[in-house]
Design a protein around this motif. Structure first.
Motif, PDB file in Angstrom:
ATOM      1  N   ALA A 228      -1.574   0.679  24.099  1.00 22.18           N
ATOM      2  CA  ALA A 228      -1.071   2.044  24.299  1.00 22.18           C
ATOM      3  C   ALA A 228       0.027   2.368  23.290  1.00 22.18           C
ATOM      4  CB  ALA A 228      -0.557   2.209  25.722  1.00 22.18           C
ATOM      5  N   ILE A 229       0.845   1.378  22.938  1.00 25.90           N
ATOM      6  CA  ILE A 229       1.903   1.597  21.940  1.00 25.90           C
ATOM      7  C   ILE A 229       1.277   1.951  20.598  1.00 25.90           C
ATOM      8  CG2 ILE A 229       3.697   0.430  20.579  1.00 25.90           C
ATOM      9  CD1 ILE A 229       4.347  -1.172  23.169  1.00 25.90           C
ATOM     10  N   ARG A 230       0.243   1.244  20.200  1.00 23.96           N
ATOM     11  CA  ARG A 230      -0.399   1.515  18.918  1.00 23.96           C
ATOM     12  C   ARG A 230      -1.069   2.885  18.911  1.00 23.96           C
ATOM     13  NH1 ARG A 230      -3.774  -3.463  16.687  1.00 23.96           N
ATOM     14  NH2 ARG A 230      -3.495  -2.228  14.777  1.00 23.96           N
ATOM     15  N   ALA A 231      -1.665   3.248  20.036  1.00 28.29           N
ATOM     16  CA  ALA A 231      -2.290   4.571  20.128  1.00 28.29           C
ATOM     17  C   ALA A 231      -1.239   5.671  20.038  1.00 28.29           C
ATOM     18  CB  ALA A 231      -3.066   4.688  21.441  1.00 28.29           C
ATOM     19  N   GLU A 234      -0.153   6.069  16.464  1.00 22.29           N
ATOM     20  CA  GLU A 234      -1.163   6.822  15.706  1.00 22.29           C
ATOM     21  C   GLU A 234      -1.040   8.318  15.960  1.00 22.29           C
ATOM     22  OE1 GLU A 234      -3.451   6.026  13.553  1.00 22.29           O
ATOM     23  OE2 GLU A 234      -3.747   3.852  13.697  1.00 22.29           O
ATOM     24  N   ALA A 235      -0.718   8.669  17.215  1.00 19.82           N
ATOM     25  CA  ALA A 235      -0.604  10.081  17.589  1.00 19.82           C
ATOM     26  C   ALA A 235       0.780  10.643  17.340  1.00 19.82           C
ATOM     27  CB  ALA A 235      -0.970  10.245  19.065  1.00 19.82           C
ATOM     28  N   ALA A 236       1.697   9.785  16.881  1.00 22.77           N
ATOM     29  CA  ALA A 236       3.087  10.191  16.644  1.00 22.77           C
ATOM     30  C   ALA A 236       3.704  10.781  17.903  1.00 22.77           C
ATOM     31  CB  ALA A 236       3.177  11.181  15.490  1.00 22.77           C
ATOM     32  N   GLU A 237       3.492  10.084  19.021  1.00 19.78           N
ATOM     33  CA  GLU A 237       4.010  10.540  20.313  1.00 19.78           C
ATOM     34  C   GLU A 237       4.734   9.392  21.017  1.00 19.78           C
ATOM     35  OE1 GLU A 237       0.370  13.684  21.323  1.00 19.78           O
ATOM     36  OE2 GLU A 237       0.586  11.814  22.468  1.00 19.78           O
ATOM     37  N   GLY A 238       5.753   9.735  21.791  1.00 21.91           N
ATOM     38  CA  GLY A 238       6.398   8.762  22.666  1.00 21.91           C
ATOM     39  C   GLY A 238       7.310   7.781  21.973  1.00 21.91           C
ATOM     40  N   MET A 239       7.662   8.026  20.718  1.00 19.81           N
ATOM     41  CA  MET A 239       8.585   7.161  19.993  1.00 19.81           C
ATOM     42  C   MET A 239       9.053   7.919  18.767  1.00 19.81           C
ATOM     43  SD  MET A 239       5.857   4.463  18.294  1.00 19.81           S
ATOM     44  CE  MET A 239       4.928   4.349  19.823  1.00 19.81           C
ATOM     45  N   ALA A 244       7.331   4.591  14.900  1.00 17.93           N
ATOM     46  CA  ALA A 244       5.888   4.747  14.725  1.00 17.93           C
ATOM     47  C   ALA A 244       5.449   4.238  13.361  1.00 17.93           C
ATOM     48  CB  ALA A 244       5.495   6.213  14.898  1.00 17.93           C
ATOM     49  N   LYS A 245       6.231   4.529  12.350  1.00 16.41           N
ATOM     50  CA  LYS A 245       5.911   4.079  10.993  1.00 16.41           C
ATOM     51  C   LYS A 245       5.902   2.556  10.920  1.00 16.41           C
ATOM     52  CE  LYS A 245       7.388   4.623   6.166  1.00 16.41           C
ATOM     53  NZ  LYS A 245       8.384   5.264   5.255  1.00 16.41           N
ATOM     54  N   LYS A 246       6.851   1.902  11.597  1.00 14.58           N
ATOM     55  CA  LYS A 246       6.913   0.438  11.600  1.00 14.58           C
ATOM     56  C   LYS A 246       5.697  -0.160  12.314  1.00 14.58           C
ATOM     57  CE  LYS A 246      11.957   0.489  11.509  1.00 14.58           C
ATOM     58  NZ  LYS A 246      13.194   0.380  12.308  1.00 14.58           N
ATOM     59  N   ILE A 247       5.305   0.452  13.430  1.00 16.73           N
ATOM     60  CA  ILE A 247       4.133  -0.038  14.164  1.00 16.73           C
ATOM     61  C   ILE A 247       2.879   0.102  13.306  1.00 16.73           C
ATOM     62  CG2 ILE A 247       2.651   0.342  16.169  1.00 16.73           C
ATOM     63  CD1 ILE A 247       5.284  -0.951  16.937  1.00 16.73           C
ATOM     64  N   LEU A 248       2.720   1.238  12.679  1.00 17.67           N
ATOM     65  CA  LEU A 248       1.534   1.472  11.852  1.00 17.67           C
ATOM     66  C   LEU A 248       1.510   0.548  10.631  1.00 17.67           C
ATOM     67  CD1 LEU A 248       1.403   5.381  12.002  1.00 17.67           C
ATOM     68  CD2 LEU A 248      -0.039   3.744  13.243  1.00 17.67           C
ATOM     69  N   ALA A 249       2.675   0.282  10.060  1.00 19.26           N
ATOM     70  CA  ALA A 249       2.741  -0.590   8.885  1.00 19.26           C
ATOM     71  C   ALA A 249       2.344  -2.030   9.224  1.00 19.26           C
ATOM     72  CB  ALA A 249       4.146  -0.563   8.296  1.00 19.26           C
TER      73      ALA A 249
END
Length: 311
Positions: A228-231, A234-239, A244-249
Motif C-alpha cells: 500500500a505504501i508503494r501504491a 505511485e499516486a503521490a498520496e498520503g505522504m 514518495a520520491k525516495k520510495i519510488l527511487a
C-alpha cells in the motif's frame, strides 16, 4: 513435566554461541588446549533458559546455510561483509574466529548428549527453521535470539513471543505484540516491511535511502503495509513528495527485499515429538564423560540439573 502445559523453546543457536564466545572469558581450556568458552557458555544459557521458562520441548535451530544463495541472488550485498571465502556452487564460508570454529563440534556433541534435537534445513538459515516451527508448533513458543528480524514472528493469539538477548543474558526482554509496538511503533506483522525500509547494515540490507525507523513506522501506521505504501507513492498520496520520491527511487530494491527479509514459515519440518526429559543413568554418564573430555565441568552439570527438573 508430564503434566505441564506444552511449551516450545526455540534456540537461535548461532546467535547464542557467538554471544557466549564473546561474552565468556576464555580462561578455561580443554585438556588439549582447545577453547571451550562458547560451549560452556551455551550450556549455561540452556540451563538458565530451561529453568526460567520451563519449556516441555526444546529445539536448537541451526544455520545449515548462513547465507542462502537464493537470498544473495536477490540482494548480492546480503551478509557479504561476513564472507571470508566464496565457494562457487556451495555455501560461502562465514568469518568465524578459529577458537570458535573449533568449538562447533563440541557444541553439537553436547547437545546430542543432552538429547536436545538440532534442526537445520538445506539452503536455509536458522531464522527460517524458527519461523516454520513457530508456525506449526500448535503450542506456545518462546524464541531465544539476539536477531531483531525474528520480531516479525511475535503473535499473542498463538502465544509466540521473542525472548531477546540483545541486552545480555542477565537482562532478557520478553517481547509480546505490545512490546514490539512500544519499541518500534509497528505491529509484529508489519515488522518485516519496517525492516525492509529501514535496512540493516549488519545483514547488508541497504534499506530505502533517506527512510529511517521513524518515517518507516509512520508510513506503516498510515498505509498498513509495504504494498500500500508503494501504491500511495505511485499516486503521490498520503505522504510528502520527498518521501514518495525516495520510495519510488528504491523500486528495484523493494521488488526483492521483502522476500529476503521475511523468514520462511513452511519448510518440511515439524516439532520433534519427544519432550525434554531428565537423562537416565547411562545417558548422564555419557554426558559427564563428554564434560570431562572437554572440561565443560560445572556448565554441563548445570544443564543436567536443569533437565532433571523437567520430569
Amino acid at each position: 513435566m508430564t503434566d505441564a502445559a506444552p511449551k516450545l523453546l526455540l534456540l537461535d543457536t548461532a546467535s547464542l554461541y557467538f554471544r557466549a564466545f564473546y561474552g565468556v572469558p576464555d580462561a578455561v581450556k580443554a585438556p588439549d588446549g582447545t577453547s571451550v568458552n562458547a560451549a560452556r557458555g551455551l550450556l549455561d544459557m540452556i540451563a538458565k533458559l530451561v529453568t526460567t521458562y520451563r519449556p516441555t520441548h526444546l529445539v536448537a535451530c541451526w544455520d545449515d546455510d548462513w547465507r542462502p544463495q537464493w537470498r544473495v541472488d536477490l540482494i548480492p550485498s546480503y551478509k557479504a561483509h561476513r564472507v571470508v571465502e566464496v565457494v562457487p556452487g556451495g555455501a560461502d564460508i562465514e568469518e568465524v574466529p578459529d577458537p570458535l570454529e573449533a568449538q562447533i563440534p563440541i557444541i553439537r556433541e553436547s547437545l546430542a548428549a543432552l538429547h536436545i534435537p538440532v534442526i537445520g534445513v538445506a539452503e536455509h538459515e536458522a531464522d527460517d527453521v524458527i519461523g516454520t516451527l513457530a508456525t506449526v508448533a500448535g503450542m506456545p513458543v518462546d524464541i531465544i535470539t539476539g536477531d531483531r528480524d525474528l520480531f516479525q514472528l511475535v503473535d499473542d493469539a498463538r502465544g509466540v513471543r521473542v525472548i531477546y538477548t540483545g541486552r545480555g543474558m542477565s537482562n532478557l526482554e520478553d517481547l509480546t505484540e505490545e512490546a514490539v509496538v512500544r519499541k518500534y511503533g509497528v505491529l509484529p506483522s508489519q515488522y518485516a516491511d519496517f525492516a525492509t525500509m529501514r535496512g540493516d547494515a549488519s545483514d547488508g540490507l541497504p534499506g530505502v535511502a533517506g527512510v529511517g525507523e521513524k518515517t518507516a513506522a509512520n508510513l506503516l501506521a498510515v498505509h498498513g503495509d509495504l504494498t500500500a505504501i508503494r501504491a500511495a507513492a505511485e499516486a503521490a498520496e498520503g505522504m510528502s513528495a520527498g518521501v514518495a520520491k525516495k520510495i519510488l527511487a528504491a523500486s528495484d530494491y523493494l521488488d526483492v527485499a521483502p522476500t529476503v527479509v521475511r523468514v520462511a514459515t513452511a519448510l518440511p519440518i515439524s516439532v520433534p515429538a519427544e519432550p525434554l526429559r531428565p537423562l537416565d543413568a547411562a545417558e548422564t554418564a555419557a554426558a559427564v564423560g563428554i564434560a570431562e573430555r572437554w572440561n565443560l565441568g560445572t556448565s554441563m552439570a548445570r544443564a543436567l540439573e536443569a533437565l532433571s527438573r523437567t520430569a
